[in-house]
Design a protein around this motif. Structure first.
Motif, PDB file in Angstrom:
ATOM      1  N   THR A   1       2.026  11.956  25.459  1.00  0.00           N
ATOM      2  CA  THR A   1       3.460  12.008  25.129  1.00  0.00           C
ATOM      3  C   THR A   1       3.630  12.955  23.943  1.00  0.00           C
ATOM      4  O   THR A   1       2.727  13.094  23.121  1.00  0.00           O
TER       5      THR A   1
ATOM      6  N   ALA B   1       1.390  11.090  21.215  1.00  0.00           N
ATOM      7  CA  ALA B   1       1.695  11.941  20.067  1.00  0.00           C
ATOM      8  C   ALA B   1       3.200  12.051  19.825  1.00  0.00           C
ATOM      9  O   ALA B   1       3.623  12.693  18.870  1.00  0.00           O
TER      10      ALA B   1
ATOM     11  N   VAL C   1       8.541   8.702  18.791  1.00  0.00           N
ATOM     12  CA  VAL C   1       9.568   7.951  19.529  1.00  0.00           C
ATOM     13  C   VAL C   1      10.533   7.325  18.524  1.00  0.00           C
ATOM     14  O   VAL C   1      10.100   6.754  17.518  1.00  0.00           O
ATOM     15  N   ALA C   2      11.822   7.426  18.798  1.00  0.00           N
ATOM     16  CA  ALA C   2      12.799   6.792  17.900  1.00  0.00           C
ATOM     17  C   ALA C   2      12.593   5.284  17.953  1.00  0.00           C
ATOM     18  O   ALA C   2      12.491   4.707  19.033  1.00  0.00           O
ATOM     19  N   ASP C   3      12.485   4.673  16.782  1.00  0.00           N
ATOM     20  CA  ASP C   3      12.253   3.223  16.760  1.00  0.00           C
ATOM     21  C   ASP C   3      13.475   2.446  17.231  1.00  0.00           C
ATOM     22  O   ASP C   3      13.356   1.358  17.755  1.00  0.00           O
TER      23      ASP C   3
ATOM     24  N   PRO D   1      11.649   0.004  23.084  1.00  0.00           N
ATOM     25  CA  PRO D   1      10.323  -0.508  23.466  1.00  0.00           C
ATOM     26  C   PRO D   1       9.241   0.321  22.785  1.00  0.00           C
ATOM     27  O   PRO D   1       9.423   1.523  22.573  1.00  0.00           O
TER      28      PRO D   1
ATOM     29  N   ILE E   1       6.118   2.133  23.299  1.00  0.00           N
ATOM     30  CA  ILE E   1       5.426   2.639  24.500  1.00  0.00           C
ATOM     31  C   ILE E   1       3.914   2.518  24.326  1.00  0.00           C
ATOM     32  O   ILE E   1       3.207   2.024  25.203  1.00  0.00           O
ATOM     33  N   LEU E   2       3.427   2.957  23.167  1.00  0.00           N
ATOM     34  CA  LEU E   2       1.984   2.890  22.883  1.00  0.00           C
ATOM     35  C   LEU E   2       1.486   1.458  23.000  1.00  0.00           C
ATOM     36  O   LEU E   2       0.504   1.170  23.691  1.00  0.00           O
TER      37      LEU E   2
ATOM     38  N   GLY F   1      -3.277   6.443  19.591  1.00  0.00           N
ATOM     39  CA  GLY F   1      -1.947   6.536  18.984  1.00  0.00           C
ATOM     40  C   GLY F   1      -1.970   7.493  17.801  1.00  0.00           C
ATOM     41  O   GLY F   1      -3.048   7.864  17.312  1.00  0.00           O
TER      42      GLY F   1
ATOM     43  N   ALA G   1      -0.260   8.093  13.841  1.00  0.00           N
ATOM     44  CA  ALA G   1       0.489   7.419  12.782  1.00  0.00           C
ATOM     45  C   ALA G   1       0.942   8.468  11.778  1.00  0.00           C
ATOM     46  O   ALA G   1       0.121   9.128  11.156  1.00  0.00           O
ATOM     47  N   ALA G   2       2.235   8.647  11.722  1.00  0.00           N
ATOM     48  CA  ALA G   2       2.803   9.569  10.741  1.00  0.00           C
ATOM     49  C   ALA G   2       3.196   8.723   9.546  1.00  0.00           C
ATOM     50  O   ALA G   2       4.068   7.859   9.654  1.00  0.00           O
TER      51      ALA G   2
ATOM     52  N   ARG H   1      -2.308  -3.687  15.150  1.00  0.00           N
ATOM     53  CA  ARG H   1      -1.039  -4.233  15.641  1.00  0.00           C
ATOM     54  C   ARG H   1      -0.720  -3.724  17.044  1.00  0.00           C
ATOM     55  O   ARG H   1      -0.273  -4.472  17.901  1.00  0.00           O
TER      56      ARG H   1
HETATM   57  N1  CTP Z   1       5.221   4.798  19.418  1.00  0.00           N
HETATM   58  C1  CTP Z   1       5.600   4.513  20.716  1.00  0.00           C
HETATM   59  N2  CTP Z   1       6.784   3.913  20.954  1.00  0.00           N
HETATM   60  C2  CTP Z   1       7.622   3.593  19.939  1.00  0.00           C
HETATM   61  C3  CTP Z   1       7.247   3.887  18.612  1.00  0.00           C
HETATM   62  C4  CTP Z   1       6.040   4.505  18.377  1.00  0.00           C
HETATM   63  O1  CTP Z   1       4.837   4.794  21.646  1.00  0.00           O
HETATM   64  N3  CTP Z   1       8.780   3.015  20.219  1.00  0.00           N
HETATM   65  C5  CTP Z   1       3.901   5.399  19.174  1.00  0.00           C
HETATM   66  C6  CTP Z   1       3.921   6.833  18.694  1.00  0.00           C
HETATM   67  O2  CTP Z   1       3.860   7.735  19.780  1.00  0.00           O
HETATM   68  C7  CTP Z   1       2.661   6.880  17.839  1.00  0.00           C
HETATM   69  C8  CTP Z   1       2.532   5.480  17.297  1.00  0.00           C
HETATM   70  O3  CTP Z   1       3.318   4.676  18.154  1.00  0.00           O
HETATM   71  O4  CTP Z   1       1.521   7.105  18.633  1.00  0.00           O
HETATM   72  C9  CTP Z   1       2.950   5.295  15.891  1.00  0.00           C
HETATM   73  O5  CTP Z   1       4.238   5.692  15.635  1.00  0.00           O
HETATM   74  P1  CTP Z   1       4.915   5.464  14.210  1.00  0.00           P
HETATM   75  O6  CTP Z   1       6.314   5.956  14.298  1.00  0.00           O
HETATM   76  O7  CTP Z   1       4.026   6.023  13.149  1.00  0.00           O
HETATM   77  O8  CTP Z   1       4.825   3.899  14.114  1.00  0.00           O
HETATM   78  P2  CTP Z   1       5.939   2.809  14.131  1.00  0.00           P
HETATM   79  O9  CTP Z   1       5.653   1.873  15.231  1.00  0.00           O
HETATM   80  O10 CTP Z   1       7.279   3.418  14.166  1.00  0.00           O
HETATM   81  O11 CTP Z   1       5.670   2.046  12.756  1.00  0.00           O
HETATM   82  P3  CTP Z   1       6.371   2.266  11.332  1.00  0.00           P
HETATM   83  O12 CTP Z   1       7.764   2.761  11.598  1.00  0.00           O
HETATM   84  O13 CTP Z   1       6.298   0.933  10.750  1.00  0.00           O
HETATM   85  O14 CTP Z   1       5.497   3.249  10.605  1.00  0.00           O
END
Ligand code: CTP
Length: 416
Positions: free
Chosen positions: A196, A275, A278-280, A307, A309-310, A327, A329-330, A345
């Motif tokens: 991704t 990679a 994704v908008a949380d 949701p 996805i990872l 996954g 982590a930024a 997690r």
């Molecule tokens: N990711 C995903 N689906 C989401 C959010 C994140 O698949 N809805 C995946 C991203 O592609 C990445 C990993 O999760 O591989 C980490 O994303 P990150 O934004 O760093 O983590 P968050 O889950 O958003 O945690 P936080 O906001 O607490 O740092």
């Protein structure tokens, strides 16, 4: 090998044209029959004599040359090729190809051919990232033109840096082999890889959306590297201004929910690399019509969680779960600790962690920060511990990650 394959090489007018001479050699040593067309501008950088000596044939340059037209002619040149290779593909040539201009031999051949076209762009980074060139490359990608490069790195102009260097001749020759289906199996041959990439756009109303600064460069580079290593790659990409990587099946999506659906449809896979940024959250109750100002209040934006996805793929069971789930982590602070917690997690095997703060970028030699840059400095967090990788271009990081994935999958297979 390219034995018996007829490659028509179009050399455009850029400083990288000197590398096209080496490219002719690389194609010929793989057994290809190489015919060369040069634009007028190309002849200011390298001579037809040199290109002809290396290709062992006549170099074509004139659309209106009576002798050439009677001898072979642009239509025959176009038809008799198994593949047309444009290297270097300048901004000017790409723009002409996008619009179907055919005022010289090179562009007339490009319009007349029905053979696959592979373009190796080379230009100043400002020209490559200009919205016009980006638009042209995206359009050409949609029309079926396959791109190799450009790579990031130092440019011929002193002090210039960024994406714009023509891919190396060997990389281009390998891309030709891949396109013509004649390559030797790479370390990921026979494997399915899912990637991704990019941001997601979460609509507020039909014209507005919530987004983030992800460029998709790292995810796209991973998909390209996995394809180069012989994998069958599906790339699920959010909206980005990048051309589709060569040899990759691309599913274009907008929202996190669309991304999840495309990911689920692409399973099973041997390895999945997430990679995308994704908008949380998405907007609860997206408006069906454009929200209008009423002069008294602002619209309340209630958010609901998207949701993960990872996490959902990492928690699949049996054969549905890819053997290796990676996954990203930024993080802006406590990078390693947050990445380790995220790995636990989300239930994934590896986390590629990067520091996206400005300070973190500067500490790794990436002054403007990692987001949108061509370089990356990452730490690989696995069950065994943490590896600190040296700062490299996103292509280098992608190749290293793909090599590790191949090694791990092959070792796991050998052990089972
Ligand atoms: N990711 C995903 N689906 C989401 C959010 C994140 O698949 N809805 C995946 C991203 O592609 C990445 C990993 O999760 O591989 C980490 O994303 P990150 O934004 O760093 O983590 P968050 O889950 O958003 O945690 P936080 O906001 O607490 O740092």
């Amino acid at each position: 090998m390219l034995t018996g394959k007829r490659i028509l090489l179009i050399i455009g007018g850029g400083i990288a044209a000197y590398k096209s001479l080496d490219l002719i050699r690389r194609l010929k040593e793989r057994g290809a029959d190489v015919r060369v067309v040069m634009t007028e501008a190309a002849q200011r950088f390298v001579t037809p004599l040199a290109a002809g000596a290396l290709s062992h044939g006549k170099v074509f340059a004139e659309l209106f040359d009576r002798e050439d037209e009677q001898d072979i002619g642009h239509i025959r040149l176009a038809r008799e090729a198994d593949l047309v290779l444009v290297a270097p593909a300048t901004a000017d040539l790409l723009a002409k190809m996008t619009h179907g201009l055919a005022g010289d031999l090179a562009t007339a051949v490009l319009l007349a051919t029905r053979a696959p076209i592979l373009a190796a762009p080379a230009m100043n980074p400002a020209m490559w990232s200009h919205p016009t060139t980006v638009r042209n490359a995206v359009q050409l990608g949609a029309d079926g033109v396959v791109f190799i490069g450009p790579n990031a790195g130092a440019m011929a102009e002193r002090g210039e840096d960024g994406a714009g260097r023509m891919a190396e001749p060997v990389e281009i020759a390998e891309a030709v082999e891949r396109l013509l289906g004649t390559s030797t199996p790479g370390p990921l041959a026979g494997r399915r890889v899912l990637v991704t990439s990019g941001p997601t756009h979460e609509p507020i109303d039909p014209v507005r959306y919530i987004a983030n600064r992800s460029s998709g460069k790292q995810g796209h580079a991973i998909a390209a590297a996995a394809a180069s290593a012989g994998a069958q790659v599906t790339l699920v990409s959010g909206p980005v201004g990048l051309p589709d990587p060569p040899g990759v099946a691309v599913r274009h999506v907008e929202t996190a929910r669309e991304m999840l659906a495309a990911v689920e449809a692409a399973l099973p896979a041997d390895a999945a690399i997430f990679a995308a940024a994704v908008a949380d959250w998405r907007v609860a109750g997206e408006a069906a019509q454009k929200l209008k100002k009423d002069g008294t209040s602002v619209p309340p934006l209630a958010l609901v969680e998207n949701p993960d996805i990872l996490s959902s793929v990492a928690h699949l069971s049996g054969n549905r779960r890819p053997r290796l789930v990676v996954g990203f982590a930024a993080e802006t602070h406590n990078v390693i600790a947050h990445a380790q917690a995220k790995r636990a997690r989300k239930g994934c095997d590896w986390i590629v962690a990067n520091d996206v703060s400005m300070d973190g970028g500067a500490a790794s030699g990436i002054p403007g920060g990692v987001m949108g840059a061509d370089s990356n400095a990452v730490h690989l967090v696995t069950e065994a511990g943490v590896e600190h990788w040296p700062t490299g271009t996103k292509t280098e990081v992608a190749r290293r990650l793909v090599a590790r994935i191949a090694e791990t999958l092959n070792a796991a297979e050998a052990a089972s």
